[in-house]
Design an enzyme around this catalytic site. Structure first.
Site, PDB file in Angstrom:
ATOM      1  N   GLU A 233      54.102  29.776  54.298  1.00  0.00           N
ATOM      2  CA  GLU A 233      54.090  28.919  55.487  1.00  0.00           C
ATOM      3  C   GLU A 233      53.113  27.760  55.333  1.00  0.00           C
ATOM      4  OE1 GLU A 233      53.367  29.564  60.294  1.00  0.00           O
ATOM      5  OE2 GLU A 233      53.684  31.260  58.953  1.00  0.00           O
TER       6      GLU A 233
ATOM      7  N   GLU B 231      49.950  22.501  63.915  1.00  0.00           N
ATOM      8  CA  GLU B 231      49.998  23.113  65.238  1.00  0.00           C
ATOM      9  C   GLU B 231      49.152  22.296  66.207  1.00  0.00           C
ATOM     10  OE1 GLU B 231      50.469  27.807  64.280  1.00  0.00           O
ATOM     11  OE2 GLU B 231      48.662  26.817  63.570  1.00  0.00           O
TER      12      GLU B 231
END
Length: 443
Positions: free
Chosen positions: A164, A168
């Site tokens: 990943e 964010e």
């Protein structure tokens, strides 16, 4: 990154052959899916159909070929958001990326030529995933983040084996965006870092966010300015004797979700800036929290040196190491005939699907995974890493950490889904969801 529902409130088609049980079988590294429900979803649940598509974890499924091959990278620019014609609901999508570039759950909208991810009151938000996987490349998006305590926007790359790379946006801090990365879902809170955004308003102003992912380095840039670089060589783990570096084909995902929901872990709520206010200014007008995406571009890089290339259409895993060397490029098909089909037999239900029969070939609890737009690596999680290697090395970029977004959340066709959060934690070397109670309503 991953969620495994502890319970599901099912609202399925009237199926004649679907089990009446409310919980799909669970899966982990030590307990793989049974042959009847061979595909392990992002949430650690077993099923068929959409469970076998994007997000299907081959390392926890019945066998590596239980999951469908994943469509190969396609360089493209997405800038005409005048409609949602290029998005397919996850209760309808069966793997044909030539017909739909994106799959979604939740409440996407278009406005003024832009794509909106919305989160109505007491809902679990919206998640949109690109159906073409990327095996190294560059993705760029023009974004106006959401705002408000407890509200999180995500722009990430996520592989089926849980590598990943993240951006964010925590709505309580509009001056920064958080960056993060993970290898096979191993939790290491030293991997996160903050990147300042000029102007100090990620909600009100457009900014351009780029992830440049190469076999030897990852670069995060904002408005063309490099904010962070991770060298693969810095991720070597002496215990496991491997590089804890994202290296397997990944999907681009956009998400908006309620990290500050009251039912979440206290550490998660604190990281998100506090509990979400379901009577906020945005909930009153326009009636939902929202994040806005403008132009999105994908640039595909050549496969890494030494890649096993046997075709040009799809990625598969050929061994359970889950590494770059485990990936093969093939000409295998990617489309299921029905929601009863799997990678083991992709033609199951072809005739009944065509006739509209309501049985296992229809979307249901064991054929469409459910969750919400956020998952994984949450602050306050006391569980440790997955590969038995201990904590991976850090590039020293900071200690801030946040959630990573998963996929495969169920779309609701009316009202709001039940307000719950599926949070990723590690169970042995894989994930189990802390909270997942989502009302599944098929379209």
């Amino acid at each position: 990154m991953v969620r495994i529902g502890s319970s599901l409130l099912l609202a399925t088609l009237a199926a004649t052959t679907v089990s009446a049980a409310s919980d799909p079988p669970k899966c982990s590294q030590d307990s793989h899916c049974p042959e009847e429900w061979p595909c392990c979803s992002l949430y650690g649940q077993c099923g068929t159909g959409a469970y076998c598509l994007g997000g299907c974890d081959p390392l926890m499924s019945f066998s590596l070929d239980s999951c469908t091959p994943e469509p190969i990278c396609q360089g493209k620019t997405y800038k005409d958001w005048s409609n949602l014609d290029n998005l397919a609901s996850n209760t309808k999508y069966l793997g044909d990326a030539s017909k739909s570039d994106w799959v979604y759950s939740g409440y996407p909208k278009v406005e003024d030529g832009n794509l909106l991810l919305t989160m109505p009151k007491n809902s679990v938000g919206t998640l949109i995933a690109n159906n073409h996987y990327i095996w190294y490349g560059k993705i760029t998006a023009k974004i106006k983040s959401s705002r408000g305590a407890g509200v999180v926007t995500g722009f990430i790359l996520l592989s089926d084996t849980k590598d990943e790379i993240d951006y964010e946006f925590v709505g309580a801090d509009l001056t920064n965006v958080q960056t993060n990365y993970y290898f096979q879902g191993v939790l290491d809170y030293n991997h996160g870092g903050n990147a300042s955004v000029s102007g100090g308003n990620t909600f009100g102003d457009w900014h351009e966010y780029t992830i440049d992912w190469k076999p030897d380095a990852i670069t995060w840039s904002v408005d063309g300015e490099v904010k962070r670089t991770l060298k693969k060589e810095s991720t070597y783990n002496e215990t496991s004797k491997q590089y804890m570096y994202p290296q397997t084909p990944s999907r681009m995902q956009l998400s908006l979700w309620p990290a500050g929901q009251a039912s979440n872990a206290p550490g998660t709520i604190a990281w998100a800036g506090g509990e979400i206010d379901w009577d906020s200014e945005d909930i009153k007008d326009p009636g939902y929290y929202y994040a806005t995406f403008g132009e999105i571009t994908v640039e595909c890089y050549d496969p890494p040196s030494g890649a096993d290339i046997k075709g040009t259409k799809a990625y598969i895993f050929k061994d359970k190491a889950g590494l770059e060397s485990s990936v093969q490029i093939t000409n295998n098909k990617t489309v299921l005939a029905s929601f009863g089909a799997t990678g083991l037999d992709m033609d199951v239900g072809a005739s009944s699907s065509a006739s509209g029969s309501a049985n296992k070939t229809s979307s249901s609890a064991n054929t469409v995974p459910s969750g919400n737009g956020g998952s994984g690596n949450e602050p306050g999680n006391s569980h440790s890493g997955s590969s038995g290697s201990g904590t991976s090395t850090s590039d020293g970029s900071g200690s801030s950490t946040g959630f990573s977004q998963g996929s495969e959340t169920s779309a609701s066709s009316n009202k709001n889904a039940a307000p719950s959060q599926n949070e990723r934690v590690l169970n042995g070397s894989f994930f189990a969801v802390l909270v997942a109670v989502v009302a599944l309503v098929t379209l």
